[in-house]
Design a protein around this motif. Structure first.
Motif, mmCIF file in Angstrom:
data_model
loop_
_atom_site.group_PDB
_atom_site.id
_atom_site.type_symbol
_atom_site.label_atom_id
_atom_site.label_comp_id
_atom_site.label_asym_id
_atom_site.label_seq_id
_atom_site.Cartn_x
_atom_site.Cartn_y
_atom_site.Cartn_z
ATOM 1 N N GLY A 294 62.243 40.953 90.624
ATOM 2 C CA GLY A 294 62.644 40.251 91.835
ATOM 3 C C GLY A 294 61.643 39.199 92.281
ATOM 4 N N ASP B 69 58.466 44.295 93.696
ATOM 5 C CA ASP B 69 59.745 44.175 93.006
ATOM 6 C C ASP B 69 59.543 43.267 91.793
ATOM 7 N N PRO C 292 61.349 48.030 90.427
ATOM 8 C CA PRO C 292 60.140 48.172 91.251
ATOM 9 C C PRO C 292 58.992 48.766 90.438
ATOM 10 N N GLN D 193 59.900 39.905 103.436
ATOM 11 C CA GLN D 193 59.468 39.836 102.053
ATOM 12 C C GLN D 193 58.509 38.679 101.874
ATOM 13 N N THR E 21 62.883 35.188 95.881
ATOM 14 C CA THR E 21 63.629 36.141 95.076
ATOM 15 C C THR E 21 64.036 35.555 93.720
ATOM 16 N N ASP F 165 65.726 51.466 89.730
ATOM 17 C CA ASP F 165 65.713 50.494 90.837
ATOM 18 C C ASP F 165 65.679 51.172 92.205
ATOM 19 N N PHE G 5 66.292 46.369 94.784
ATOM 20 C CA PHE G 5 65.199 46.170 93.832
ATOM 21 C C PHE G 5 65.727 45.806 92.448
ATOM 22 N N ASN G 6 64.871 45.104 91.723
ATOM 23 C CA ASN G 6 65.111 44.818 90.316
ATOM 24 C C ASN G 6 63.850 45.210 89.557
#
Length: 325
Positions: free
Chosen positions: A165, A162, A147, A180, A184, A119, A144-145
């Protein structure tokens, strides 16, 4: 009664044929570019130098090709003819260690690695020296979840796909959150929404191109963050297919020197090329294990001489192609 039924059937057949013809004209464009020719390939499954276990990301300098060797948790470096030069990285979560390295980007003589399991984005010198790390696990700004891809703007800003994400984040060069795209953690198919984004590329003018993975499309945003366009199948609305300009999972995106867009079309076992406006130009590759064939084309990069390098995921190799005259 039979005559009426016959007329209805004939009318329906004519309607369907006409509809198919219209769909073909509108959503299945013909090639308008010269295309590419196969040159060579290198690699096989394994852990020795020059072998791969799930090659994914790829990036180039003027003379070298960098490949993220995902399950071997390393980056390997080759010359343009596939000769092994060096490698760096090992499995772990410390500085310079890699979880599952994904898509790569080179900017200002530094290599940016999307470190999926850790992450974070890791930055290396081109000789493999770890320089810094950006991000951590989470759903907040700058976190990040998993990337999957990273791009670097001319001003040094980072753009990160992400994956879990469901967003693309823009960060300053030191990792400060700027903005962004996407909601999310929420999948969507409308403009500005994502379904597991995998990669991102940025033009010199700040235009952002996103590989919107499972939405089977490319989305485009301007330098101010506003949505511009999308393409991939009818209306760019998560309709996959094998036709020109359609996708079956988009896993990598990059620009050539002319600003054209090259896209790795994973399940269609090919690379497609478009103008910056999304007009289809050409494609190359088909399913198989032979020369010029892919078993899941997962990432694409363009060399300084115009050569195109593709990571051939399940064949555990890299392929090199050149533009046709």
């Amino acid at each position: 009664m039979l005559k009426l039924l016959k007329k209805i059937i004939i009318g329906l057949v004519i309607f369907v044929i006409g509809l198919v013809f219209i769909v073909w004209l509108v959503w299945i464009p013909g090639a308008t570019g010269p295309g590419y020719s196969y040159v060579l390939s290198w690699g096989s499954k394994g852990s020795a130098a020059g072998q791969f276990n799930d090659p994914i990301g790829i990036a180039t300098t003027a003379s070298e090709v960098f490949v993220s060797d995902a399950r071997n948790a390393r980056v390997q470096v080759f010359d343009y003819d596939g000769r092994f030069i060096r490698q760096f990285g090992k499995k772990g979560d410390g500085p310079g260690e890699l979880g599952r390295p994904m898509n790569l980007t080179i900017a200002k003589n530094e290599l940016y690695v999307a470190d999926y399991f850790n992450d974070r984005i890791q930055v290396f010198s081109l000789d493999g020296t770890p320089l810094r790390s950006i991000g951590k696990h989470g759903s907040g700004p700058g976190e990040f979840n998993a990337p999957g891809g990273v791009a670097v703007g001319v001003n040094g800003d980072l753009y990160v796909a992400d994956f879990y994400g469901q967003r693309v984040e823009q960060l300053s060069s030191d990792g400060q959150f700027i903005r962004q795209w996407g909601n999310t953690g929420k999948v969507g198919i409308l403009a500005g929404e994502f379904n597991y984004p995998t990669d991102v590329a940025v033009a010199d003018d700040g235009t952002v191109y996103v590989a919107d993975g499972y939405n089977d499309r490319v989305q485009v945003f301007d330098a101010q963050g506003q949505f511009v366009r999308k393409w991939g199948g009818p209306f760019g609305m998560d309709i996959f297919g094998p036709f020109n300009g359609w996708f079956a999972t988009v896993t990598s995106i990059t620009l050539d020197a002319q600003g054209n867009i090259l896209v790795a079309d994973f399940y269609n076992n090919r690379v497609q090329k478009f103008t910056p406006q999304g007009k289809f130009l050409s494609s190359f590759g088909k399913k198989g294990t032979g020369e010029g064939q892919f078993r899941k084309a997962i990432a694409v990069a363009v060399g300084a001489d115009g050569s195109v390098f593709v990571t051939d995921f399940l064949n555990n190799r890299v392929q090199k192609w050149k533009p046709k005259p």
